[in-house]
Design an enzyme around this catalytic site. Structure first.
Site, mmCIF file in Angstrom:
data_model
loop_
_atom_site.group_PDB
_atom_site.id
_atom_site.type_symbol
_atom_site.label_atom_id
_atom_site.label_comp_id
_atom_site.label_asym_id
_atom_site.label_seq_id
_atom_site.Cartn_x
_atom_site.Cartn_y
_atom_site.Cartn_z
ATOM 1 N N GLY A 74 26.642 -65.196 85.640
ATOM 2 C CA GLY A 74 26.009 -63.126 84.133
ATOM 3 C C GLY A 74 24.918 -63.332 85.293
ATOM 4 N N SER A 75 23.742 -62.653 84.411
ATOM 5 C CA SER A 75 22.137 -62.428 84.471
ATOM 6 C C SER A 75 21.343 -63.544 84.770
ATOM 7 C CB SER A 75 21.936 -61.639 83.593
ATOM 8 O OG SER A 75 20.974 -62.240 82.224
ATOM 9 N N GLY A 113 20.052 -66.680 83.756
ATOM 10 C CA GLY A 113 20.254 -68.393 84.530
ATOM 11 C C GLY A 113 19.274 -68.893 85.009
ATOM 12 N N GLU A 166 25.979 -67.560 89.564
ATOM 13 C CA GLU A 166 26.602 -66.358 90.394
ATOM 14 C C GLU A 166 25.482 -65.116 89.575
ATOM 15 O OE1 GLU A 166 28.859 -66.242 92.887
ATOM 16 O OE2 GLU A 166 28.485 -68.546 92.921
ATOM 17 N N CYS A 203 29.685 -57.499 89.806
ATOM 18 C CA CYS A 203 28.146 -57.761 90.673
ATOM 19 C C CYS A 203 28.037 -57.470 91.735
ATOM 20 C CB CYS A 203 27.893 -59.380 90.494
ATOM 21 S SG CYS A 203 29.809 -60.827 90.528
#
Lengths: 463, 474
Positions: free
Chosen positions: A173-174, A178, A195, A233
């Protein structure tokens, strides 16, 4: 014990203890169990393919072609199939997935976690609710529901889950979330893999032949608008092109877009109003709006944005600083294509760098002088499906790698084992953990591990 | 000071000077020269800090580390070709290691030289710029490192920052590309939470209670020797992999205790506090902590051997305790000292449940001739490492990853693992312009979907169709 809903009310402590008990019983370490789970996943994908397409269309307006390629197929392709030695499962692991590849981002790491012998909790993104509901309904049917649980919910549920101690957490995610995940993990010394997102640049060099240029354009379009409408992404975020080549490239992009996207349903829609608004806001800046050279039409009713190209929006604008995650493609021109490297150096390390070029010197300079999760030449996105290479970021785009054998390793602890004899003073050495070693060579060692049977089974040498 | 150091190193790193193998080799040779030429000064500093006997200085290990890195550097730096698969045919794929950038190494006080220089060797080999923060508790070694390193390596890329908690915190507030911390779990959590702010990956080498299970079918004398050298021969028990406590059977315990006593007498003589081969306790804080563990009411009467102390010299003699209660402090905390509790059980298998009830240690040891028990131990006990019939020696094996799991840490190093700990493995996929698969692109048709499915399932005909662009449509 109660339902997952009850668990939520109590903060998930019971859920985790139950899974820990299951893990401690040794159930998930058993080789046959792992094989049965992996077969269960395959069956799920095969039998429920139509339903998967449906939920993905509901959540994201994804065309089934895209869905199959990116989600249903990827786990099949990235099935762990290489040898691993000396590993042990970490225990009870937590996988957060993201909304844009809601099936793939669950099943891919899930298969690695199961192959590694862990008990797993999956928290699908609430922003893809149909897919989340699908997973909650079906994973328990196809997998061992005692050892694999799905927990639905939003950020609050995510926070509550993170209050528990896990043996590993994978978050996709973001960067903002994170950081929160990692900070919470610190309290329990939970190792994490993140990630995250980034602005993936694509350098496009002069391509002399028309054919090469067309191929490049096809692949760029596929990697931007053909992948969840740019909401990925590893989608191409923006292009770097020599100023003389830019007009030619733009013309080719325009005409090819027309040929490809003959029907609106061939491109996914924007996830929700919030993201739609976010993308629309990117064009608020008049300098940005005036740089649009193609497209620019936003349909709030259907949450669709037509493929949009911008030429040289200001470098300090939002569209050039935040990850776009949508169907807007800025093209930044440079005097010479080599200047792209200097452009990239000071910027945050992305998940992927792409370059379309035949120039070997340029390729080498890109490899040596830039840093990114990965580098792909003359194509984009496809690196995701290749299970022999690790997938993951570096710097702000994250840390930890998976896909293929790396998924297995991500959820394993590489335990060093040493044996001595009491009589004879020489060591039974364990193999060097060296990727270049012949895997068969590892079998010659004196140790006997259950994992060797697993390795043989995956090779098809044993049932 | 922390900000300046970090910024300066970042500027240096961006020059690209650390990339070529030649630069890295020069630095590694510099470290090797430092360790060789300054061996006496290093041993003196270690003696000043810990009364460490020369044989425990691990200078040899650092030399081996350097030589191993020098020997393997070119191999490590070479990109590794991997199969590119049919999906992206034709293409080539490889994995290349690149430096992470600017890294921070925080070392510990018990092996202040080894735990400082060993990770730095890995960081240099991987092509990074490094800040080393030695432990202030081992002050002589810290001062020596700050003085020596700049003389032997390139100071624009490798810096030593000395100091205590405030300086360490200031360093941790900076943005690093990796943080390598050796120490305890409490500070490990702080490191991880500060790293979270910058999304910095970390390696944490922490501690735990390393159990030793001793079966009754072994030669007690051999076992006792190997346990003793791993316990008291390692900084007098102040080592992360030192045996913390023993579990053995009721019947075997007396024999084991007897053998241990004999061995200890042989190693350290009748008056161990006077032996030059026994390290001191690092400071009065830890001396008092260990005294408290020994003096706890339910524990003090369980001492069967040793127990002598000298507060002035900060020395505690090797001490054996028999059957302390499991809820005593000495069985709950990591001892990190010369006290060795021996727990007895009826059957040796009971030891597994006890070990699994504790947090995962850095190492777990088993002495037995029974190969079934060995297998059960390896498969049933999770730890950083499991060692059969010895203790602590895996430290020196450069082919084994050294690191913890769970509470004992995350990440590993030594040998190749050091190089990998400080590298990013970048995937590189190179395609060319032939092999264009129209089936990938919209407009999507059922025929195209069939081909894509076929390719992904490995269907040869579908692949041929795909590559030859036979799909109808755009």
């Amino acid at each position: 014990m109660g339902s997952v809903a009850d668990e939520r009310a109590l903060g998930f402590g019971g859920l985790v203890s139950e899974l820990r008990e299951v893990f401690d019983s040794g159930r998930t370490k058993d080789m046959e169990w792992r094989q049965s789970q992996l077969r269960g996943l395959l069956r799920l994908l095969r039998e429920k393919e139509e339903e998967i397409f449906d939920v993905l269309r509901e959540d994201l307006g994804k065309h089934r072609g895209e869905s199959f390629r990116d989600e249903a197929a990827t786990p099949l392709v990235a099935f762990p199939a290489t040898a691993f030695v000396l590993p042990e499962p970490l225990g009870v692991v937590l996988i957060f997935s993201c909304w844009n590849l809601p099936i793939g981002l669950v099943l891919e790491p899930l298969s690695g976690a199961l192959a590694a012998g862990n008990a797993v909790v999956v928290k699908p993104s609430e922003l893809a609710p149909s897919t989340a509901a699908f997973l909650a309904a079906n994973l328990p049917k196809y997998l061992d529901s005692k050892a694999v649980k799905v927990v639905e919910g939003g950020p609050q549920v995510g926070e509550m889950l993170m209050e528990q101690r896990w043996d590993k957490v994978l978050y996709t995610g973001s960067g903002r979330v994170g950081r929160q995940i990692m900070a919470k993990a610190a309290k329990n010394l939970t190792p994490v893999a993140l990630e995250l997102g980034s602005k993936c640049p694509c350098i496009v060099d002069w391509l002399d032949s028309n054919r090469d240029s067309q191929v490049a354009v096809n692949r760029i379009i596929g990697a931007k608008w053909g992948t969840c409408a740019g909401q990925a992404c590893i989608a191409i975020d923006y292009l770097l092109v020599e100023e003389e080549f830019a007009p030619i490239l733009i013309e080719m992009l325009k005409s090819t877009l027309k040929r490809f996207f003959t029907k609106p349903e061939f491109m996914a829609r924007i996830l929700n109003k919030k993201h739609f608004q976010r993308l629309s806001d990117l064009l608020d800046d008049p300098k940005v709006a005036s740089s649009v050279v193609h497209g620019g039409y936003f349909d709030a009713k259907t949450l669709t944005v037509e493929p949009t190209i911008l030429l040289n929006p200001p470098l300090d604008s939002d569209i050039m600083n935040a990850e776009i995650f949508g169907p807007l493609l800025p093209i930044i021109t440079v005097k010479k294509v080599e200047d792209s490297i200097a452009f990239l150096k000071p910027r945050p390390k992305p998940l992927a760098i792409y370059a379309f070029t035949r120039n070997e010197k340029l390729k080498n300079r890109i490899i040596q002088e830039t840093s990114s999760g990965s580098v792909t030449f003359n194509d984009a996105i496809v690196q995701y499906g290749l299970d022999s290479i690790p997938f993951g970021g570096v710097g702000p785009s994250g840390f930890g790698q998976y896909h293929g054998k790396y998924s297995f390793e991500m959820f394993s602890h590489k335990k060093a084992v040493l044996k001595r004899s009491l009589l004879i003073e020489f060591m039974f050495r364990y193999p060097p953990w060296d990727d270049n070693d012949s895997k068969i060579g590892m079998l010659r060692h004196v140790f006997r591990f259950n994992y060797i049977s697993l390795f043989l089974a995956l090779l098809g040498l044993r049932r | 000071m922390a900000t300046a150091a970090a910024e300066q190193l970042r500027e240096s790193f961006l020059t690209g000077k650390t990339r070529p193998a030649a630069w890295r080799e020069a630095q590694l040779r510099g470290v090797l020269r430092m360790v060789t030429e300054m061996e006496t000064a290093i041993c003196d500093a270690l003696h000043a800090d810990l009364a460490k006997p020369r044989t425990e200085s691990y200078v040899q290990e650092v030399k081996s580390s350097c030589k191993f890195a020098l020997k393997n550097l070119k191999k490590w730096m070479k990109p590794q070709k991997v199969s590119a698969g049919v999906l992206t045919f034709p293409s080539t794929a490889r994995i290349a290691a690149e430096p992470l950038g600017v890294v921070l190494v925080i070392s510990a006080w018990n092996y202040p030289f080894l735990l400082s220089v060993d990770p730095v060797i890995g960081a240099i080999a991987a092509g990074n710029a490094v800040v080393l923060k030695p432990s202030e508790i081992a002050s002589a070694t810290s001062t020596l490192l700050a003085e020596l390193l700049p003389r032997f390596v390139d100071g624009s890329f490798i810096k030593v920052v000395e100091g205590g908690v405030p300086e360490t915190t200031a360093l941790l507030e900076q943005k690093w590309d990796k943080i390598f911390y050796t120490g305890n779990g409490k500070v490990g959590r702080i490191v991880l939470s500060l790293a979270a702010k910058h999304l910095t990956p970390v390696v944490l080498e922490l501690g735990g209670k390393c159990p030793v299970v001793v079966d009754s079918n072994v030669d007690a004398h051999v076992a006792a020797k190997r346990i003793a050298v791993g316990k008291w021969g390692c900084n007098n028990g102040q080592a992360c992999v030192a045996p913390d406590f023993i579990i053995t059977t009721n019947s075997f315990a007396p024999k084991l205790v007897e053998s241990l006593e004999k061995v200890l007498l042989k190693f350290y003589g009748k008056d161990p506090l006077q032996s030059p081969d026994l390290s001191q306790i690092v400071n009065s804080n830890h001396f008092n902590r260990l005294s408290r563990l020994m003096d706890e009411e339910m524990v003090s009467d369980k001492v069967v051997f040793g127990g002598q102390r000298d507060e002035l010299q900060l020395k505690i003699s090797p001490t054996l305790l028999l059957d302390v209660p499991l809820d005593s402090a000495i069985m709950k905390e990591e001892i990190f000292g010369p006290l060795l509790p021996i727990i007895t059980a009826d059957k040796i298998h009971e030891s597994f449940a006890l070990i699994n009830s504790m947090t995962k240690p850095l190492a777990a040891y088993l002495f037995t001739k029974d190969s079934t028990l060995q297998d059960q131990f390896e498969n049933g006990i999770s730890a950083g490492a499991t060692i059969i019939n010895d203790t602590s020696i895996h430290l020196t094996n450069l082919h084994l990853p050294f690191g913890g799991v769970g509470e004992s840490g995350m990440g590993a190093y030594h040998g190749t693992f050091s190089f990998e700990a400080f590298s990013h493995k970048k995937a590189i996929l190179a395609r060319c312009f032939i092999g264009e698969t129209k089936a990938r692109y919209p407009p999507y048709t059922p025929e195209k979907l069939k081909i894509v499915k076929g390719v992904l399932k490995g269907n040869l005909l579908a692949m041929i169709q795909a590559i030859s662009g036979c799909a109808r449509g755009a």
